[in-house]
Design a protein around this motif. Structure first.
Motif, mmCIF file in Angstrom:
data_model
loop_
_atom_site.group_PDB
_atom_site.id
_atom_site.type_symbol
_atom_site.label_atom_id
_atom_site.label_comp_id
_atom_site.label_asym_id
_atom_site.label_seq_id
_atom_site.Cartn_x
_atom_site.Cartn_y
_atom_site.Cartn_z
ATOM 1 N N LEU A 50 2.083 -5.878 0.476
ATOM 2 C CA LEU A 50 3.354 -5.653 -0.214
ATOM 3 C C LEU A 50 4.385 -6.654 0.288
ATOM 4 O O LEU A 50 4.404 -6.985 1.482
ATOM 5 N N ASN A 51 5.197 -7.101 -0.614
ATOM 6 C CA ASN A 51 6.348 -7.926 -0.214
ATOM 7 C C ASN A 51 7.549 -7.010 -0.013
ATOM 8 O O ASN A 51 7.830 -6.139 -0.846
ATOM 9 N N LYS A 52 8.229 -7.207 1.108
ATOM 10 C CA LYS A 52 9.396 -6.383 1.423
ATOM 11 C C LYS A 52 10.667 -7.195 1.199
ATOM 12 O O LYS A 52 10.761 -8.355 1.618
ATOM 13 N N LEU A 94 1.786 -2.348 5.868
ATOM 14 C CA LEU A 94 1.433 -2.996 4.603
ATOM 15 C C LEU A 94 2.316 -4.198 4.274
ATOM 16 O O LEU A 94 1.955 -5.012 3.411
ATOM 17 N N SER A 95 3.462 -4.324 4.957
ATOM 18 C CA SER A 95 4.396 -5.391 4.569
ATOM 19 C C SER A 95 4.880 -6.263 5.708
ATOM 20 O O SER A 95 5.358 -7.376 5.472
ATOM 21 N N CYS A 96 4.775 -5.788 6.941
ATOM 22 C CA CYS A 96 5.336 -6.548 8.063
ATOM 23 C C CYS A 96 4.282 -7.046 9.030
ATOM 24 O O CYS A 96 4.595 -7.801 9.954
ATOM 25 N N ALA A 104 -3.393 4.269 1.424
ATOM 26 C CA ALA A 104 -3.962 4.271 0.072
ATOM 27 C C ALA A 104 -3.023 4.957 -0.913
ATOM 28 O O ALA A 104 -2.847 4.501 -2.059
ATOM 29 N N ALA A 105 -2.404 6.073 -0.481
ATOM 30 C CA ALA A 105 -1.499 6.803 -1.375
ATOM 31 C C ALA A 105 -0.320 5.933 -1.792
ATOM 32 O O ALA A 105 0.110 5.937 -2.959
ATOM 33 N N ILE A 106 0.216 5.144 -0.841
ATOM 34 C CA ILE A 106 1.351 4.271 -1.162
ATOM 35 C C ILE A 106 0.921 3.176 -2.129
ATOM 36 O O ILE A 106 1.595 2.898 -3.138
ATOM 37 N N VAL A 148 3.738 3.395 7.980
ATOM 38 C CA VAL A 148 2.747 2.941 7.002
ATOM 39 C C VAL A 148 3.264 1.724 6.232
ATOM 40 O O VAL A 148 2.534 0.740 6.017
ATOM 41 N N LEU A 149 4.498 1.776 5.810
ATOM 42 C CA LEU A 149 5.072 0.627 5.094
ATOM 43 C C LEU A 149 5.093 -0.617 5.966
ATOM 44 O O LEU A 149 4.885 -1.735 5.490
#
Length: 745
Positions: free
Chosen positions: A626-628, A618-620, A583-585, A614-615
């Motif tokens: 999120l798009n990485k 959300l992206s992988c 959530a913070a990200i 965490v990243l």
């Protein structure tokens, strides 16, 4: 002495002799007038007068001698010839009658000659009249006839064993005489009856056993079963019919003699067939047949090896289940390994249930088979799987039960029954300390993530563990549950506080769990520079908490926190259930559409190992919120991230999972550390009390003191802890004798 006249011995004894003859006739069944009070007083006064005349007319000694002589004459002339002329049951009946008559005679004569007992015998230190009377019977009747009596009694016992109707009362009366004749000593019974009785019993049952084995008209397995059935029936009948006749001290000797003569000579032959038959029935799960054969069997020399085979078979089945799971794990994906573990635990429960039914229904709960099952399960449950202890398997199984959804649509009764069975299996694990630490971590995750939809079952599990292993085993678990209850009360107070202060604006819904550090497992928590939207309500809660509790220090642990964010995507809004880190990200992207890895790291100050994890979620993963850039499966410090407005899902509420963090090593390390402290404490307690102790004795006392705890310390570990305490100067070695350890105050 009547008046002043002196009674001559011959005259006085003639009066006494008439009374003795009358008593003998009555005992012999010869018609005789009964004794009257006048007859009794005449004889008594005559004896009294003859014993109280002045010397040389005091005939006390002569009357004492005549008493023994008169009884001896009667026994030698009447009793012994009568017995010598009889055999078998007639001899036994006459012997019982003669013994009864003799007791009557001695009792009567002791009354008539009572003056001797009261005065003369005491002053001279002579045997009293009872001793003289029964001594005569023992010398003149019992000793010459004991062999014939014994043979007749043993013959009667063997006829009883062969099923013939016999006079049971007669037999008991005869055996009682062997006991009574010795007075307070059992020597006559043991030497004159018991020794020969046991010898004859051995010969009798050796002959019986030989005839059972030599029966060639049936197959060997039928002979074996028939042999054991007959042997057990003989033992049963011996207890029911023969044992009541003999003294209780003969009971174990008799049963041991039967055992030695029936089973020992044929033990190997019977055992070979017994084990082969049992193994065949066990492999084919022929429970009814096993029950028929073994339910009432009490032959310990055969049951012990059968129980051993029972143990080996159960251990082999359990080991096979573990090996099958181990082999299947090598071919399974990470997603299916958990399912394999669930199936394994279910199979272990079913295996234990099946063998418990064997014990109850087939072996009547016999302790040998209960112990065999315990030893079998301890053997393979302590082995476990590679890189996964049995305790972990049970914890994960329980976790699956208690989480929302559970293991299927089980009723409350079924869940509680399963919990009880798990606790039974936990009892077999020697390293229960590791189990409870894994369980504590699992319970913490369920409580804090609000996944335990079945609070009553959680409490039932704790009560079962507490009942089985003691209050100290579950004290921290119970503390965790109490913590959550108190935390709910504080949350309600905080909600009222906010309602009563309209000027205080949290900006979001906040729920805080306030925990006591000592109860909960050590939880890794990284520092986190929260976005303002999240930081503000936490500061408000801190102020509230300090106003309620000034002596407790509040530390935030974000790794177990959960947040619900509403993501505004192009197609629709979606509720996202996230960890605090996730959530913070995402909240950072409210102020920027594009952020680099280094930007996120600088703003949140989250450790890189947690940030990467965490990243990645959300992206992988499955949910690419999120798009990485670049689009790769791994997160690198050079990556750039953008909010993905085109993200969509068929659900309007979804949980974005984090990659699983392997905390197994940390749990094991924490357990090892706690155990070192426990061993150190035990060693110091012992040495503080003993001051000086031999090194080996110290190791032994520490092992004994910690026996029955949640773990079994091995000797090597204890020795290492002793060396560490010496290094830290709690203990020291004696300078003259290095084997002595001394306590340093």
């Amino acid at each position: 002495m009547y008046g002043n006249a002196v009674i001559k011995f011959e005259d006085g004894w003639e009066i006494v002799k008439k009374g003795l003859t009358k008593l003998e006739n009555i005992l012999e069944g010869i018609p005789e007038l009964p004794f009257t009070g006048e007859d009794y007083m005449m004889i008594y006064n005559t004896i009294y007068s003859m014993c109280t005349q002045k010397p040389p007319h005091d005939y006390s000694q002569k009357i004492y001698d005549k008493f023994k002589e008169a009884i001896g004459e009667y026994l030698a002339l009447k009793v012994l010839p009568s017995l010598e002329s009889k055999h078998g049951d007639f001899l036994l009946r006459d012997f019982v009658t003669r013994w009864g008559n003799h007791k009557v005679m001695v009792r009567w004569l002791s009354r008539l000659f009572n003056y001797l007992n009261r005065y003369f015998i005491g002053r001279r230190g002579l045997p009293n009249l009872n001793e003289v009377g029964f001594g005569c019977f023992e010398t003149l009747v019992y000793q010459p006839m004991k062999g014939n009596i014994r043979e007749a009694a043993i013959t009667l016992i063997n006829r009883e064993r062969d099923g013939e109707q016999t006079d049971n009362t007669l037999l008991k009366n005869v055996v009682d005489i062997f006991i009574e004749i010795g007075g307070e000593s059992m020597a006559f019974y043991v030497n004159d009856f018991e020794v020969y009785f046991l010898q004859d019993t051995g010969v009798y049952y050796a002959r019986k056993a030989s005839s059972w084995v030599l029966d060639n008209s049936r197959p060997l397995e039928d002979i074996c079963e028939g042999f054991l059935s007959k042997a057990e029936e003989c033992q049963k009948r011996e207890k029911e019919r023969i044992l009541p006749y003999v003294h209780s001290s003969s009971d174990p000797k008799l049963l041991e003699k039967i055992h030695q003569e029936i089973y020992v000579p044929y033990k190997n032959q019977l055992l070979e067939q017994e084990l082969a038959q049992f193994l065949s029935l066990l492999r084919n799960n022929m429970m009814d047949e096993i029950s028929r054969i073994y339910k009432n069997r009490k032959v310990i020399c055969l049951l012990e090896p059968v129980a051993k085979l029972f143990q080996e078979h159960a251990a082999a089945e359990g080991t096979s289940l573990l090996k099958q799971t181990e082999d299947a794990r090598g071919q399974a994906t990470a997603a299916t390994v958990g399912q394999l573990h669930q199936v394994l635990v279910t199979n272990l429960i079913e295996l234990h249930d099946r063998y418990m039914v064997y014990i109850a229904d087939c072996f009547s709960g016999h302790f040998l088979f209960r112990k065999a099952l315990d030893d079998a399960f301890r053997t393979f449950l302590d082995w476990g799987l590679s890189n996964t202890s049995t305790g972990e398997l049970f914890v994960n199984f329980c976790d699956n039960i208690f989480k929302k959804g559970g293991i299927g649509k089980l009723s409350d009764e079924a869940i509680e029954e399963t919990i009880g069975k798990i606790v039974e299996l936990v009892a077999y694990i020697s390293d229960r300390g590791l189990f409870i630490e894994f369980y504590r971590g699992s319970l913490a995750r369920r409580l804090l993530s609000q996944q335990n939809s079945m609070d009553e079952h959680e409490r039932f599990m704790l009560s079962k563990l507490k009942h089985r292993f003691g209050a100290s085993f579950t004290s921290k678990l119970e503390g965790m549950v109490v913590d959550l209850e108190l935390s709910k009360e504080m949350a309600a107070e905080f909600k009222d506080h906010i309602s009563n202060h309209p000027s205080v604006d949290l900006g979001l819904d906040l729920s805080v769990s306030v925990l006591t550090t000592g109860y909960w497992p050590s939880i890794k928590s990284a520092n986190l520079n929260l976005p303002e939207e999240m930081e503000k309500p936490l500061r408000i809660f801190e102020d509230f908490f300090r106003s309620r509790s000034q002596h407790r220090r509040l530390s935030w642990i974000f790794s177990f926190g959960n947040c619900i964010l509403i993501g505004q995507f192009d197609l629709k809004a979606i509720e996202l259930v996230l960890s605090t880190y996730q959530a913070a990200i995402l909240l950072l992207f409210n102020g920027a559409d594009r952020l680099s890895y280094s930007d996120i790291l600088a703003q949140l100050q989250l450790p890189e190992v947690d940030l990467v994890r965490v990243l990645q979620s959300l992206s992988c993963g499955k949910y690419k919120i999120l798009n990485k850039i670049p689009s790769m499966k791994t997160v690198l410090p050079t990556d750039v991230f953008e909010f993905n407005p085109s993200f969509s899902d068929r659900m309007t509420r979804m949980k974005v999972p984090l990659p699983v963090v392997e905390d197994r090593k940390k749990v094991i390390q924490d357990v090892d550390r706690a155990r070192r402290y426990a061993i150190d404490a035990s060693l110091v307690r012992i040495m503080k009390m003993r001051k000086v102790l031999n090194h080996q004795q110290l190791v032994a006392e520490c092992t004994e003191q910690m026996r029955g705890g949640v773990f079994k310390p091995d000797i090597r570990t204890i020795k290492m802890r002793i060396e560490d305490l010496i290094y830290r100067e709690y203990l020291e070695r004696d300078k003259e004798n290095q084997q002595l350890v001394k306590y340093m105050a």
